[in-house]
Scaffold this motif. Structure first.
Motif, PDB file in Angstrom:
ATOM      1  N   PHE A 188       0.851  -1.182   0.000  1.00 22.43           N
ATOM      2  CA  PHE A 188       0.000   0.000   0.000  1.00 22.43           C
ATOM      3  C   PHE A 188       0.894   1.241   0.000  1.00 22.43           C
ATOM      4  CE2 PHE A 188      -1.934  -3.489   2.201  1.00 22.43           C
ATOM      5  CZ  PHE A 188      -3.264  -3.500   1.794  1.00 22.43           C
ATOM      6  N   CYS A 189       0.575   2.194  -0.844  1.00 28.63           N
ATOM      7  CA  CYS A 189       1.334   3.438  -0.825  1.00 28.63           C
ATOM      8  C   CYS A 189       0.393   4.610  -1.089  1.00 28.63           C
ATOM      9  CB  CYS A 189       2.465   3.427  -1.844  1.00 28.63           C
ATOM     10  SG  CYS A 189       3.728   4.687  -1.486  1.00 28.63           S
ATOM     11  N   SER A 190       0.812   5.765  -0.672  1.00 28.48           N
ATOM     12  CA  SER A 190      -0.016   6.959  -0.756  1.00 28.48           C
ATOM     13  C   SER A 190       0.829   8.117  -1.256  1.00 28.48           C
ATOM     14  CB  SER A 190      -0.583   7.281   0.629  1.00 28.48           C
ATOM     15  OG  SER A 190      -1.127   8.579   0.656  1.00 28.48           O
ATOM     16  N   LEU A 191       0.194   9.034  -1.962  1.00 30.44           N
ATOM     17  CA  LEU A 191       0.885  10.249  -2.372  1.00 30.44           C
ATOM     18  C   LEU A 191       0.699  11.364  -1.346  1.00 30.44           C
ATOM     19  CD1 LEU A 191       0.173  10.355  -6.215  1.00 30.44           C
ATOM     20  CD2 LEU A 191       2.044   9.271  -4.972  1.00 30.44           C
ATOM     21  N   SER A 192       0.063  11.046  -0.221  1.00 25.98           N
ATOM     22  CA  SER A 192      -0.189  12.060   0.801  1.00 25.98           C
ATOM     23  C   SER A 192       1.102  12.693   1.294  1.00 25.98           C
ATOM     24  CB  SER A 192      -0.956  11.450   1.977  1.00 25.98           C
ATOM     25  OG  SER A 192      -2.286  11.176   1.611  1.00 25.98           O
ATOM     26  N   LYS A 193       2.039  11.869   1.715  1.00 26.66           N
ATOM     27  CA  LYS A 193       3.309  12.382   2.204  1.00 26.66           C
ATOM     28  C   LYS A 193       4.323  12.517   1.065  1.00 26.66           C
ATOM     29  CE  LYS A 193       1.534  12.093   6.332  1.00 26.66           C
ATOM     30  NZ  LYS A 193       0.378  11.215   6.145  1.00 26.66           N
ATOM     31  N   THR A 194       4.257  11.608   0.100  1.00 27.54           N
ATOM     32  CA  THR A 194       5.169  11.652  -1.038  1.00 27.54           C
ATOM     33  C   THR A 194       5.081  12.983  -1.776  1.00 27.54           C
ATOM     34  OG1 THR A 194       5.056   9.262  -1.381  1.00 27.54           O
ATOM     35  CG2 THR A 194       5.734  10.591  -3.261  1.00 27.54           C
ATOM     36  N   ALA A 195       3.847  13.416  -2.057  1.00 31.18           N
ATOM     37  CA  ALA A 195       3.670  14.581  -2.922  1.00 31.18           C
ATOM     38  C   ALA A 195       2.726  15.630  -2.348  1.00 31.18           C
ATOM     39  CB  ALA A 195       3.156  14.118  -4.289  1.00 31.18           C
TER      40      ALA A 195
END
Length: 388
Positions: free
Chosen positions: A232-239
């Motif tokens: 599972f991955c999210s762009l919340s913190k990434t981008a």
């Protein structure tokens, strides 16, 4: 009509709701006090220009009959899934685009994925850890087994052959502790899962923060993981997509029926992420977008360095910060987590997160985040250093 009785087994309020109420009550009594928030892991830097430009172009497309889009592709648009596969290829991980499922964030998928698993499955959850892992299984009524994270193992528990579980939650870099598993440690978990016919739910929401090139940023960099792990991955913190909402889940075909079951679940209960958001997400993985995002990540890691250096000077034990936006510290003077929260709020006007909110083993520890302006972080640490 009967309610789901399992919900009654939850704590009265979600951790961050409890924090928000305490801060609100404090400000009601001290309206002129300047509060610096290093508690909830919410980003503070705006979306990068490449993302904004892509989204603005997509908005224009939606205003033209020739380029307007209605319902999108069920797993997410192919252009975004292919961009994600390209990102994994740079990690030497080969994915097919039909193994990638675009969603509105990792939090949703971590809860929703349970729909395709039997209630009879036992669940292994590290303690302390992100509260959603436990809460979603309490809601369903599954048996939860906790494995201890502590100062002795740097809050990175390893498999215990005497414990058997069907579903295993891992988060690396970890929320809340900031600790990250190395390849040898993750290999132990993969081997354990394969031996016990278990599935690993691997939360890689903070992988972009990893600076140590020897540390894995995907479970699929470990041999055999494609046969036992969902990532599972999210762009919340990434981008910085906390307010924009986009993430993705990888379900390899080598997991057998799970890929098709997840597709069936999503096509039944989820209508997808807006086209405009997905175009913005695609730009995240472009050369231009990624370079801009890395600049933001460096900014947060510099904040984490400021926090870490302050704690070192004060002689306070901590982990995290080097490969994570989170710093997990031992409360000074053997204080309990919520007592230290109250002290820091009252005396310094700084908000963090009590470790006890993340599990029994979090008692006596405290999480602070690097998500704020550098000026605020410096000021917060100056105030922090005066609290004894």
């Amino acid at each position: 009509m009967n309610v789901n009785q399992n919900f009654l087994n939850l704590k009265d309020s979600y951790l961050f709701s409890a924090i928000a109420k305490k801060v609100k009550d404090h400000l009601a009594k001290n309206p002129d006090k300047q509060i610096i928030r290093l508690g909830i892991g919410d980003v503070t830097l705006p979306l990068v220009p490449a993302v904004i430009n892509a989204m603005q172009q997509a908005v224009a497309e939606m205003g033209n009959a020739g380029t307007f889009r209605g319902y999108g592709e069920e797993q997410g648009y192919a252009f975004l899934r292919q961009a994600i596969c390209g990102y994994y290829a740079k990690k030497n991980v080969k994915l097919n685009d039909d193994e990638v499922f675009v969603s509105d964030g990792a939090k949703s998928d971590l809860g929703n994925i349970l729909d395709i698993f039997s209630l009879d499955n036992s669940v292994l959850i590290p303690d302390p850890v992100y509260p959603v892992y436990a809460d979603t299984n309490i809601m369903a009524g599954r048996k939860i087994i906790y494995i201890n994270g502590n100062a002795e193992n740097n809050f990175l528990p390893l498999p215990d052959k005497n414990i058997k579980a069907d579903i295993i939650y891992l988060c690396s870099p970890n929320n809340p502790t900031g600790s990250a598993y190395n390849k040898e440690q993750l290999k132990l978990w993969v081997d354990y899962a394969l031996e016990n016919n278990s599935v690993i739910f691997f939360d890689s929401a903070y992988e972009i923060f990893v600076q140590d090139k020897t540390l894995p940023t995907s479970i699929y960099q470990i041999d055999g993981a494609e046969r036992c792990a969902i990532e599972f991955c999210s762009l919340s913190k990434t981008a910085g997509f906390t307010g924009t909402r986009c993430g993705y889940t990888v379900v390899p075909h080598k997991l057998g029926a799970l890929n098709k079951l997840w597709l069936r679940r999503q096509t039944t209960k989820f209508n997808g992420v807006p086209y405009i958001v997905q175009r913005g997400a695609e730009a995240v993985f472009s050369d231009e977008g990624f370079a801009q995002i890395k600049t933001n990540i460096s900014y947060y890691l510099e904040n984490a360095k400021v926090i870490a250096e302050t704690l070192k000077k004060m002689g306070i034990w901590f982990v995290g910060g080097e490969n994570s936006p989170y710093i997990w510290l031992k409360c000074p003077n053997e204080m309990k987590s919520w007592d230290f929260f109250d002290l820091l709020l009252e005396k310094a006007g700084v908000v963090g997160t009590p470790g006890a909110g993340f599990g029994t083993n979090g008692e006596g520890f405290f999480r602070v985040t690097a998500f704020n302006s550098k000026e605020n972080v410096v000021e917060a640490m100056e105030r922090f250093s005066k609290i004894r």
